[in-house]
Motif scaffolding. Structure first.
Motif, mmCIF file in Angstrom:
data_model
loop_
_atom_site.group_PDB
_atom_site.id
_atom_site.type_symbol
_atom_site.label_atom_id
_atom_site.label_comp_id
_atom_site.label_asym_id
_atom_site.label_seq_id
_atom_site.Cartn_x
_atom_site.Cartn_y
_atom_site.Cartn_z
ATOM 1 N N ILE A 1 0.828 -1.208 0.000
ATOM 2 C CA ILE A 1 0.000 0.000 0.000
ATOM 3 C C ILE A 1 0.862 1.259 0.000
ATOM 4 N N ARG A 2 1.934 1.239 0.774
ATOM 5 C CA ARG A 2 2.817 2.412 0.837
ATOM 6 C C ARG A 2 3.408 2.690 -0.545
ATOM 7 N N GLY A 3 3.175 3.899 -1.067
ATOM 8 C CA GLY A 3 3.709 4.278 -2.366
ATOM 9 C C GLY A 3 2.838 3.925 -3.549
ATOM 10 N N ASP A 4 1.714 3.234 -3.343
ATOM 11 C CA ASP A 4 0.878 2.772 -4.457
ATOM 12 C C ASP A 4 -0.268 3.757 -4.691
ATOM 13 N N HIS A 5 -0.051 4.713 -5.586
ATOM 14 C CA HIS A 5 -1.069 5.747 -5.795
ATOM 15 C C HIS A 5 -2.299 5.218 -6.518
ATOM 16 N N TYR A 6 -2.228 4.039 -7.165
ATOM 17 C CA TYR A 6 -3.435 3.413 -7.713
ATOM 18 C C TYR A 6 -4.421 3.147 -6.571
ATOM 19 N N LYS A 7 -3.919 2.505 -5.507
ATOM 20 C CA LYS A 7 -4.770 2.185 -4.360
ATOM 21 C C LYS A 7 -5.227 3.465 -3.666
ATOM 22 N N TRP A 8 -4.322 4.427 -3.547
ATOM 23 C CA TRP A 8 -4.670 5.673 -2.858
ATOM 24 C C TRP A 8 -5.832 6.383 -3.543
ATOM 25 N N ARG A 9 -5.799 6.441 -4.868
ATOM 26 C CA ARG A 9 -6.893 7.111 -5.594
ATOM 27 C C ARG A 9 -8.227 6.426 -5.336
ATOM 28 N N ALA A 10 -8.217 5.097 -5.319
ATOM 29 C CA ALA A 10 -9.452 4.351 -5.079
ATOM 30 C C ALA A 10 -9.982 4.629 -3.674
ATOM 31 N N MET A 11 -9.095 4.636 -2.697
ATOM 32 C CA MET A 11 -9.516 4.871 -1.315
ATOM 33 C C MET A 11 -10.086 6.279 -1.153
ATOM 34 N N ARG A 12 -9.443 7.259 -1.767
ATOM 35 C CA ARG A 12 -9.960 8.632 -1.694
ATOM 36 C C ARG A 12 -11.338 8.741 -2.337
ATOM 37 N N THR A 13 -11.500 8.051 -3.470
ATOM 38 C CA THR A 13 -12.785 8.083 -4.171
ATOM 39 C C THR A 13 -13.901 7.525 -3.296
ATOM 40 N N LEU A 14 -13.560 6.519 -2.484
ATOM 41 C CA LEU A 14 -14.555 5.914 -1.596
ATOM 42 C C LEU A 14 -14.856 6.795 -0.388
ATOM 43 N N GLY A 15 -14.090 7.859 -0.204
ATOM 44 C CA GLY A 15 -14.340 8.767 0.903
ATOM 45 C C GLY A 15 -13.520 8.477 2.143
ATOM 46 N N ILE A 16 -12.432 7.739 1.986
ATOM 47 C CA ILE A 16 -11.577 7.418 3.137
ATOM 48 C C ILE A 16 -10.637 8.587 3.422
ATOM 49 N N ASP A 17 -10.525 8.924 4.670
ATOM 50 C CA ASP A 17 -9.705 10.062 5.090
ATOM 51 C C ASP A 17 -8.228 9.805 4.796
ATOM 52 N N GLU A 18 -7.503 10.870 4.444
ATOM 53 C CA GLU A 18 -6.080 10.753 4.096
ATOM 54 C C GLU A 18 -5.245 10.188 5.244
ATOM 55 N N LYS A 19 -5.725 10.346 6.455
ATOM 56 C CA LYS A 19 -5.044 9.760 7.615
ATOM 57 C C LYS A 19 -4.801 8.272 7.415
ATOM 58 N N PHE A 20 -5.752 7.582 6.780
ATOM 59 C CA PHE A 20 -5.672 6.135 6.604
ATOM 60 C C PHE A 20 -5.049 5.740 5.259
ATOM 61 N N ILE A 21 -4.535 6.712 4.545
ATOM 62 C CA ILE A 21 -3.941 6.457 3.231
ATOM 63 C C ILE A 21 -2.444 6.763 3.271
ATOM 64 N N THR A 22 -2.113 8.042 3.461
ATOM 65 C CA THR A 22 -0.702 8.431 3.552
ATOM 66 C C THR A 22 -0.393 9.069 4.901
ATOM 67 N N GLY A 23 -1.370 9.098 5.797
ATOM 68 C CA GLY A 23 -1.241 9.847 7.035
ATOM 69 C C GLY A 23 -0.700 9.065 8.207
#
Length: 466
Positions: A56-78
């Protein structure tokens, strides 16, 4: 429990596709000739400890999907824990159906960990525990992950200022996978970019040249090309939105560069002249060295200024651009070809509207000197999914010779991305298998199997000099 989609015949829709894949593609080694894996981690044989670190770390494909679903950045890169980030990714996975992430996720779990159940909120806890236990062992170090993928050669991507010390450490070890590098000098080309002069200072330090003139810049880049070549580099790579090609004189380019170095303002017209001059210089050097040059064209980067300021580049704020590509690209390639200084070239296209443009452009400069000298590269970034790959394969088939194609690459920062080669091979075999079934291709499995093996492995093996 849901039935796994990852079966022996995943994506293979008839007996011909199944035979082509299992007999001629499945067991071919992988030559991954373009990726962004960190060589330091390979040199140190890093152990990742958990799926978040490796997956997950460094994978912006996954990050974009998580953001689209409404997940807070804390749980993505935070600041959330690794386990919390994984749980939020697991929550996202069922919502990625029909996005390639759904296929890649389950291919990767199956191929690296023998886990075939779907990843979701219910299965997340025990999958995280099971994979973390495995990843904490030496058997799952980054080198062993590459061996599990059946990688034979991988080619990372480095800036001209890189010391290549990690590559030297790897080449001096007993690691069985060949690890090479690609020279990526875009920061020296893009004269309008922020921090350009600071970068030129760093380049000069690496080359032990004080860069005050355009000739100094060329000398510095030439020295770094020599250094990379001495250390096994045989490829370059450029990630440009489009090829700039404008008429210029040596005096104009010298004046433009001097103006930039003295803190003056460079116009977009001047920048195009400068970029044309330096890219021609570099490409002629690549030809002299016998390198393969790669051009990744068509990305519109850093669209979200607010988030780019917070997180920086390569964090998930890029998209497909709609640049005009054909005319300038043709002039650039033609100028090199007219001097007989056009080296082997791969053109990667990010806008599917330009697939036929790129496929026919490649054909303009295949002069019979080398099999597949100019390649229309594989589906890239937003297009390395089933539909994107199929469209690229069809355009290449219709406009050129798919039989000469050098196949797939990961273009990834993840050591778990290599099942994308399997994904590509299954799509490729199904494409041929469907046409055999329809009677559009002959039922000649030996010959078509040879083509499949060539596209999966042999053509790349022949094309590159590692």
């Amino acid at each position: 429990m849901s039935k796994s989609i990852i079966t022996d015949n995943f994506l293979l829709e008839n007996k011909y596709a199944e035979e082509l894949y299992h007999t001629y593609a499945k067991n071919q080694p992988i030559i991954d000739y373009h990726n962004h894996l960190p060589p330091q981690q390979i040199a140190e044989d890093k152990i990742f400890n958990n799926l978040t670190n490796v997956w997950i770390r460094g994978d912006h494909y996954k990050w974009r999907a998580m953001r689209t679903l409404g997940i807070d950045e804390k749980f993505i890169t935070g600041i959330a824990t690794d386990e919390e980030k994984f749980m939020h990714w697991a929550k996202t996975v069922p919502y990625t159906m029909r996005n390639p992430l759904y296929h890649w996720t389950h291919l990767e779990l199956a191929r690296y960990f023998d886990i075939f159940e779907p990843l979701n909120e219910k299965t997340a806890t025990h999958i995280y525990a099971e994979t973390s236990e495995k990843l904490s062992s030496q058997e799952y170090s980054c080198r062993n992950l590459l061996k599990k993928a059946n990688a034979e050669v991988i080619c990372t991507t480095e800036d001209p200022t890189d010391t290549l010390n990690h590559h030297k450490d790897i080449s001096g070890s007993d690691f069985s996978v060949k690890v090479s590098t690609a020279f990526r000098p875009d920061k020296a080309i893009l004269i309008l970019s922020e921090g350009y002069n600071d970068y030129i200072d760093a380049l000069g330090k690496s080359a032990e040249i004080e860069i005050s003139s355009f000739n100094d810049l060329c000398d510095a880049l030439g020295k770094r090309i020599d250094y990379f070549h001495k250390n096994g580099c045989r490829l370059c790579d450029h990630g440009l939105d489009k090829i700039s090609f404008e008429d210029f004189t040596e005096s104009q380019v010298a004046t433009i560069f001097k103006k930039k170095r003295s803190g003056g303002t460079v116009t977009t017209e001047d920048a195009a002249k400068f970029e044309s001059a330096i890219l021609l210089f570099l490409s002629e050097m690549y030809h002299t060295k016998g390198w393969v040059q790669q051009f990744h064209l068509g990305a519109l980067r850093n669209n979200n200024a607010r988030m780019h300021k917070i997180l920086g580049p390569d964090t998930g704020w890029d998209s497909i651009g709609d640049y005009s590509q054909a005319q300038k690209l043709s002039a650039f390639l033609n100028t090199l070809d007219s001097k007989d200084k056009l080296t082997k070239t791969i053109l990667y296209n990010l806008n599917p509207a330009d697939n036929e443009v790129m496929a026919t452009m490649a054909g303009n400069f295949n002069d019979g000197s080398v099999k597949g000298k100019v390649q229309f590269g594989s589906g890239w970034w937003f297009l390395d999914q089933k539909d994107g790959m199929t469209k690229q394969l069809n355009a290449l088939s219709n406009m050129g010779l798919i039989s000469c194609f050098i196949g797939m690459l990961t273009d990834s920062r993840s050591f778990m991305s290599f099942p994308r080669h399997e994904y590509f091979r299954r799509i490729l075999c199904n494409l041929f298998g469907e046409e055999i079934k329809k009677g559009e291709l002959p039922d000649d499995m030996e010959w078509i199997g040879k083509l499949i093996s060539d596209i999966s492995y042999n053509n790349a093996k022949e094309y590159f000099d590692f």
